[in-house]
Write a protein that holds these residues in place. Structure first.
Motif, PDB file in Angstrom:
ATOM      1  N   VAL A   1       0.861  -1.177   0.000  1.00 17.60           N
ATOM      2  CA  VAL A   1       0.000   0.000   0.000  1.00 17.60           C
ATOM      3  C   VAL A   1       0.898   1.228   0.000  1.00 17.60           C
ATOM      4  N   ARG A   2       0.479   2.268  -0.707  1.00 16.71           N
ATOM      5  CA  ARG A   2       1.303   3.468  -0.760  1.00 16.71           C
ATOM      6  C   ARG A   2       1.283   4.157   0.603  1.00 16.71           C
ATOM      7  N   PRO A   3       2.444   4.382   1.207  1.00 14.44           N
ATOM      8  CA  PRO A   3       2.476   4.973   2.550  1.00 14.44           C
ATOM      9  C   PRO A   3       2.125   6.459   2.534  1.00 14.44           C
ATOM     10  N   THR A   4       1.660   6.949   3.669  1.00 15.13           N
ATOM     11  CA  THR A   4       1.442   8.378   3.853  1.00 15.13           C
ATOM     12  C   THR A   4       2.771   9.104   3.988  1.00 15.13           C
ATOM     13  N   PHE A   5       3.697   8.476   4.683  1.00 17.11           N
ATOM     14  CA  PHE A   5       5.023   9.060   4.879  1.00 17.11           C
ATOM     15  C   PHE A   5       6.014   7.941   5.136  1.00 17.11           C
ATOM     16  N   VAL A   6       7.279   8.234   4.990  1.00 23.10           N
ATOM     17  CA  VAL A   6       8.337   7.288   5.334  1.00 23.10           C
ATOM     18  C   VAL A   6       9.288   7.962   6.313  1.00 23.10           C
ATOM     19  N   VAL A   7       9.993   7.142   7.079  1.00 24.85           N
ATOM     20  CA  VAL A   7      10.989   7.635   8.019  1.00 24.85           C
ATOM     21  C   VAL A   7      12.368   7.245   7.493  1.00 24.85           C
ATOM     22  N   ASP A   8      13.235   8.213   7.380  1.00 20.82           N
ATOM     23  CA  ASP A   8      14.601   7.984   6.919  1.00 20.82           C
ATOM     24  C   ASP A   8      15.370   7.214   7.992  1.00 20.82           C
ATOM     25  N   ILE A   9      15.755   5.975   7.674  1.00 23.75           N
ATOM     26  CA  ILE A   9      16.517   5.161   8.622  1.00 23.75           C
ATOM     27  C   ILE A   9      17.899   4.826   8.055  1.00 23.75           C
ATOM     28  N   SER A  10      18.402   5.687   7.199  1.00 25.88           N
ATOM     29  CA  SER A  10      19.699   5.421   6.570  1.00 25.88           C
ATOM     30  C   SER A  10      20.789   5.181   7.606  1.00 25.88           C
ATOM     31  N   GLU A  11      20.805   5.983   8.669  1.00 19.67           N
ATOM     32  CA  GLU A  11      21.830   5.828   9.701  1.00 19.67           C
ATOM     33  C   GLU A  11      21.535   4.661  10.639  1.00 19.67           C
ATOM     34  N   GLN A  12      20.303   4.201  10.660  1.00 21.87           N
ATOM     35  CA  GLN A  12      19.903   3.138  11.580  1.00 21.87           C
ATOM     36  C   GLN A  12      19.798   1.772  10.901  1.00 21.87           C
ATOM     37  N   PHE A  13      19.995   1.716   9.594  1.00 24.15           N
ATOM     38  CA  PHE A  13      19.714   0.468   8.872  1.00 24.15           C
ATOM     39  C   PHE A  13      20.538  -0.703   9.384  1.00 24.15           C
ATOM     40  N   GLU A  14      21.826  -0.523   9.585  1.00 29.53           N
ATOM     41  CA  GLU A  14      22.679  -1.638   9.986  1.00 29.53           C
ATOM     42  C   GLU A  14      22.270  -2.190  11.347  1.00 29.53           C
ATOM     43  N   ALA A  15      21.987  -1.320  12.303  1.00 30.16           N
ATOM     44  CA  ALA A  15      21.560  -1.785  13.624  1.00 30.16           C
ATOM     45  C   ALA A  15      20.179  -2.425  13.541  1.00 30.16           C
TER      46      ALA A  15
END
Length: 249
Positions: free
Chosen positions: A165-179
């Protein structure tokens, strides 16, 4: 023991659902100084791989990686999450005890009945928790043994990664992706290569590629590397249209 109210509480059907759908967001919110928590509705006793005891240990390890302030599991039967009055009261009791401002629920459609039922169950429990005349008896828990006052979250958002489903918004987790990926891999009983369930679970070498491709897909929508998708039912409110992020053309 929970010493103060949570800012954000993620509610999911199974241990490892939060890690897959919104773990990066919880980690990012913790880094911003917010108190985060996870409520797993079941203990995972019906999983193809591992045992409920395995999942409990792994969930504790994942919680440390995600820096959550609190995590508990209810005793709702795995594979039989039902939106009953009794279950709504169980969740509402936790809402009153943890007093979150924001609750993250699964999206209300999906393949697994436990997931979409958890969404409706969670929403209705949030509503019940705020009814001043509804008495919800206390029970001993890791949160508190005191009878909690009524409380209703200000905001409910839905983690949509399990449904197209197309989201209303996304959260940038670029710095958190590895953890975030590390927290998922804490579930060794689920995601290590083994004979049991190999026709259901992807091979270990495929897991990283799948998780990364999904995070990149949603990141691409907002012009960042990795992101997690969410939906809200309400109309958003903007004070300054010149400050809206994500370019149009």
């Amino acid at each position: 023991m929970l010493s103060s109210a949570l800012d954000i509480l993620a509610i999911a059907a199974h241990r490892d659902d939060v890690e897959q759908t919104c773990g990066g967001t919880l980690l990012k919110m913790a880094a911003l100084g917010h108190r985060t928590g996870i409520l797993d509705l079941t203990r995972g006793e019906m999983g193809t791989r591992g045992t409920a005891e395995d999942r409990e240990r792994e969930a504790a390890d994942a919680a440390r990686i995600l820096r959550v302030s609190w995590r508990e599991a209810l005793d709702i039967p795995d594979g039989r999450v039902e939106n009953t009055w009794e279950n709504r009261l169980k969740v509402a009791r936790v809402i009153r005890q943890t007093r979150p401002r924001v609750v993250i629920l699964p999206y209300w459609e999906g393949r697994h009945p436990d997931h979409y039922t958890a969404s409706k169950l969670g929403y209705e429990a949030c509503f019940l928790a705020g009814l001043a005349k509804l008495a919800i008896s206390s029970q001993p828990s890791a949160v508190s043994s005191k009878t909690p006052a009524p409380h209703r979250p200000f905001k409910i958002i839905y983690a949509t990664l399990y449904h197209d489903v197309r989201p209303t918004f996304v959260v940038d987790i670029s710095e958190q992706f590895e953890a975030r990926f590390e927290s998922l891999m804490a579930y060794k009983s689920q995601f290590s290569d083994q004979e049991e369930g190999k026709h259901i679970f992807p091979a270990g070498e495929e897991i990283r590629a799948r998780v990364e491709s999904m995070a990149r897909f949603y990141g691409m929508m907002a012009g960042v590397t990795y992101a997690e998708p969410f939906l809200q039912k309400e109309v958003g409110l903007i004070d300054d249209v010149t400050a809206i992020p994500v370019k149009s053309i």
